[in-house]
Scaffold this motif. Structure first.
Motif, mmCIF file in Angstrom:
data_model
loop_
_atom_site.group_PDB
_atom_site.id
_atom_site.type_symbol
_atom_site.label_atom_id
_atom_site.label_comp_id
_atom_site.label_asym_id
_atom_site.label_seq_id
_atom_site.Cartn_x
_atom_site.Cartn_y
_atom_site.Cartn_z
ATOM 1 N N VAL A 18 0.846 -1.208 0.000
ATOM 2 C CA VAL A 18 0.000 0.000 0.000
ATOM 3 C C VAL A 18 0.874 1.248 0.000
ATOM 4 O O VAL A 18 0.638 2.191 -0.771
ATOM 5 N N ALA A 19 1.902 1.252 0.843
ATOM 6 C CA ALA A 19 2.806 2.410 0.892
ATOM 7 C C ALA A 19 3.545 2.577 -0.431
ATOM 8 O O ALA A 19 3.703 3.700 -0.925
ATOM 9 N N TYR A 25 2.389 6.239 -7.224
ATOM 10 C CA TYR A 25 1.409 7.120 -7.863
ATOM 11 C C TYR A 25 1.676 8.589 -7.542
ATOM 12 O O TYR A 25 1.456 9.465 -8.389
ATOM 13 N N LEU A 26 2.171 8.871 -6.348
ATOM 14 C CA LEU A 26 2.537 10.244 -6.007
ATOM 15 C C LEU A 26 3.674 10.735 -6.907
ATOM 16 O O LEU A 26 3.644 11.876 -7.394
ATOM 17 N N LEU A 27 4.653 9.884 -7.149
ATOM 18 C CA LEU A 27 5.754 10.266 -8.035
ATOM 19 C C LEU A 27 5.266 10.490 -9.465
ATOM 20 O O LEU A 27 5.756 11.376 -10.164
ATOM 21 N N TYR A 28 4.293 9.690 -9.912
ATOM 22 C CA TYR A 28 3.700 9.918 -11.232
ATOM 23 C C TYR A 28 2.985 11.267 -11.277
ATOM 24 O O TYR A 28 3.061 11.982 -12.271
ATOM 25 N N LEU A 29 2.288 11.607 -10.192
ATOM 26 C CA LEU A 29 1.597 12.893 -10.124
ATOM 27 C C LEU A 29 2.593 14.049 -10.165
ATOM 28 O O LEU A 29 2.385 15.040 -10.875
ATOM 29 N N CYS A 54 11.407 11.195 -11.617
ATOM 30 C CA CYS A 54 10.142 10.833 -10.972
ATOM 31 C C CYS A 54 9.456 9.673 -11.686
ATOM 32 O O CYS A 54 8.919 8.768 -11.039
ATOM 33 N N LEU A 55 9.475 9.684 -13.005
ATOM 34 C CA LEU A 55 8.874 8.585 -13.754
ATOM 35 C C LEU A 55 9.625 7.273 -13.531
ATOM 36 O O LEU A 55 9.003 6.217 -13.339
ATOM 37 N N VAL A 61 9.193 1.665 -8.095
ATOM 38 C CA VAL A 61 8.493 1.431 -6.837
ATOM 39 C C VAL A 61 7.112 0.821 -7.098
ATOM 40 O O VAL A 61 6.694 -0.117 -6.414
ATOM 41 N N LEU A 62 6.419 1.322 -8.091
ATOM 42 C CA LEU A 62 5.031 0.936 -8.318
ATOM 43 C C LEU A 62 4.881 -0.479 -8.874
ATOM 44 O O LEU A 62 4.008 -1.229 -8.413
#
Length: 84
Positions: A18-19, A25-29, A54-55, A61-62
């Motif tokens: 979850v983390a 997703y935060l890094l994608y944003l 970031c991508l 991570v994702l």
């Protein structure tokens, strides 16, 4: 491995997935925000580098987080853990 140890380990991995998904997703944003900021102004090297980093980090991570989340869900379906 005892049932309690397995349950604790599965829950810990579930929390980490979850983390990891939230961070990915935060890094994608952030990458999208940086991209559109660069698009609105002018693409400078730091903005491009930060977007790419970031991508890349978000993907690193994702992807495993999603795979492990599916694995934890499959393990829960196959062998449900006792409730606390």
């Amino acid at each position: 491995m005892s049932g309690d140890g397995l349950a604790a380990r599965r829950r810990r991995i579930g929390r980490l997935t979850v983390a990891g998904q939230r961070l990915g997703y935060l890094l994608y944003l952030v990458a999208a925000a940086l991209f559109f900021t660069g698009l609105a102004t002018s693409f400078r090297n730091p903005v491009v580098t930060a977007t790419i980093v970031c991508l890349l980090v978000g993907s690193l991570v994702l992807a495993p987080s999603i795979v492990f989340a599916y694995a934890v869900r499959a393990a829960d379906r196959e062998e449900p853990l006792p409730e606390d």
